[in-house]
Design an enzyme around this catalytic site. Structure first.
Site, PDB file in Angstrom:
ATOM      1  N   GLU A   1       0.811  -1.232   0.000  1.00 16.15           N
ATOM      2  CA  GLU A   1       0.000   0.000   0.000  1.00 16.15           C
ATOM      3  C   GLU A   1       0.839   1.274   0.000  1.00 16.15           C
ATOM      4  O   GLU A   1       0.543   2.226   0.707  1.00 16.15           O
ATOM      5  CB  GLU A   1      -0.950  -0.010   1.220  1.00 16.15           C
ATOM      6  CG  GLU A   1      -1.917  -1.174   1.180  1.00 16.15           C
ATOM      7  CD  GLU A   1      -2.880  -1.177   2.358  1.00 16.15           C
ATOM      8  OE1 GLU A   1      -2.445  -0.845   3.474  1.00 16.15           O
ATOM      9  OE2 GLU A   1      -4.060  -1.522   2.153  1.00 16.15           O
TER      10      GLU A   1
HETATM   11  N1  IFG Z   1      -4.368  -3.994   4.450  1.00 15.11           N
HETATM   12  C1  IFG Z   1      -3.121  -3.491   5.035  1.00 15.11           C
HETATM   13  C2  IFG Z   1      -2.925  -3.706   6.530  1.00 15.11           C
HETATM   14  C3  IFG Z   1      -4.234  -3.645   7.315  1.00 15.11           C
HETATM   15  C4  IFG Z   1      -5.253  -4.573   6.665  1.00 15.11           C
HETATM   16  C5  IFG Z   1      -6.500  -4.693   7.529  1.00 15.11           C
HETATM   17  C6  IFG Z   1      -2.005  -5.527   4.194  1.00 15.11           C
HETATM   18  C7  IFG Z   1      -0.760  -6.160   3.630  1.00 15.11           C
HETATM   19  C8  IFG Z   1      -5.568  -4.068   5.280  1.00 15.11           C
HETATM   20  N2  IFG Z   1      -1.997  -4.163   4.344  1.00 15.11           N
HETATM   21  O1  IFG Z   1      -2.963  -6.223   4.488  1.00 15.11           O
HETATM   22  O2  IFG Z   1      -2.038  -2.701   7.036  1.00 15.11           O
HETATM   23  O3  IFG Z   1      -4.716  -2.328   7.397  1.00 15.11           O
HETATM   24  O4  IFG Z   1      -7.307  -5.777   7.097  1.00 15.11           O
END
Ligand code: IFG
Length: 344
Positions: free
Chosen positions: A158
């Site tokens: 992200e």
């Molecule tokens: N995606 C984000 C996490 C977390 C997650 C919550 C990943 C690799 C959503 N990154 O999963 O930091 O916020 O479900």
């Protein structure tokens, strides 16, 4: 995986959690040690990362961090239960806690405030600043020195505030630094867009195109699709804790999947393992962690350890039901999913 950055969990809680993981043959605990909301591991050459960046948590809940001595205690305790610790420093995004701790790490020399919200994707290290790479060398050196396991996880997820070309250049400059520390690099699936050392491992968590790219590039993977293996997903719409961006994940849905069939063309030999990430945006206590972990984790452990042919939900849920009295005896705050024929 346990996220100790959004909310912090102390050594005593981690030891209790490790005991429960060991009971179901989990053999790796990936600790998500840094994020926008907190830096949780002492780095002696950059003390403000924890002195400042470890102070708080989501909603202004109590912060905290592990001293290097406490981290060593966690590593040793896990090892005594045959569990290897994989530490994650999430880069170049999810870095507000580090940027808040050192103005000079920011492109404009201005440190942002500590962040107690739950948005993602707004932070980025300063990719074109040489100091950033000195910072990384120091962090990776100290982390590798206190981590006997073979992996350092560098995050990579992200990075919405890092231009794509900058992201690729950053990861490709970071990879040799991890290798120089003597460890294998692990990262979230997005790193597969970059040229990676041959022994790198990516984690497929949300976009199957990244997993297909890993197959094409022969990059080994951990299979942990959010829609099946993210333990912070609610069990159903009534679950008081957790999130639901990937949908809800019932006990049955967390069990009835096979990593090999999740990705077109994926060979079993390319799968390093499965993982059950537990993100802690909505979790404040060990009881909250236990509620989201049990009863779904044992099924994911079984997927990791047993052939798909022998697995079946009807048979499995009977064995799972027999775990209920054990969890009650141990005071585990598990979710009594109504569809499971719990033994009294
Ligand atoms: N995606 C984000 C996490 C977390 C997650 C919550 C990943 C690799 C959503 N990154 O999963 O930091 O916020 O479900």
């Amino acid at each position: 995986m346990l996220d100790v950055a959004r909310h912090f969990f102390g050594v005593a809680d981690l030891k209790k959690y490790i005991d429960l993981l060991a009971a179901y043959k989990i053999n790796v605990l990936h600790l998500h040690l840094t994020d926008d909301q907190g830096w949780r591991i002492e780095i002696k050459s950059w003390p403000n990362l924890t002195a400042h960046g470890g102070q708080t948590a989501i909603n202004g809940d109590p912060g905290g961090f592990y001293t290097q001595e406490q981290y060593a205690e966690i590593v040793a305790y896990a090892q005594s239960r045959y569990i290897t610790i994989v530490p994650e420093i999430d880069l170049p995004g999810h870095t507000n806690a580090a940027l808040a701790s050192y103005p000079e790490l920011n492109c404009d020399g201005q440190a942002p405030e500590l962040y107690t919200g739950s948005e993602v994707g707004f932070s980025s290290l300063c990719i074109h600043k040489e100091l950033t790479y000195q910072f990384l060398e120091d962090v990776l050196r100290e982390l590798a020195a206190m981590t006997p396991g073979p992996y350092l996880h560098i995050g990579g997820d992200e990075a919405h505030s890092t231009p794509k070309d900058d992201y690729i250049n950053f990861i490709e400059r970071l990879a040799p630094l991890v290798a120089e520390s003597g460890k294998r690099m692990m990262g979230w699936e997005e790193i597969v867009q970059c040229h990676l050392p041959a022994n790198s491992v990516m984690q497929y968590w949300t976009d199957v195109r990244h997993a297909e790219m890993a197959v094409e590039k022969s990059v080994q993977m951990i299979v942990c699709p959010a829609k099946r293996a993210y333990l912070d997903m609610k069990y159903d719409d009534a679950t008081p804790l957790g999130l639901s961006w990937a949908g809800t994940v019932s006990v049955e849905q967390a069990y009835t999947w096979d990593p090999v069939t999740e990705v077109r063309g994926l060979a079993e030999s390319a799968i390093v393992g499965v993982e059950a990430p537990l993100w802690s945006e909505t979790l404040r206590t060990l009881a909250d962690v236990e509620f989201m972990t049990f009863p779904r984790l044992p099924g994911i452990a079984e997927i990791g350890w047993s052939a798909a042919e022998g697995r079946g939900w009807e048979e499995y849920q009977g064995r799972l039901a027999a775990q209920g009295p054990r969890w009650e005896a141990r005071g585990v705050n598990f979710y009594r999913a109504p569809e499971i024929p719990w033994e009294s």
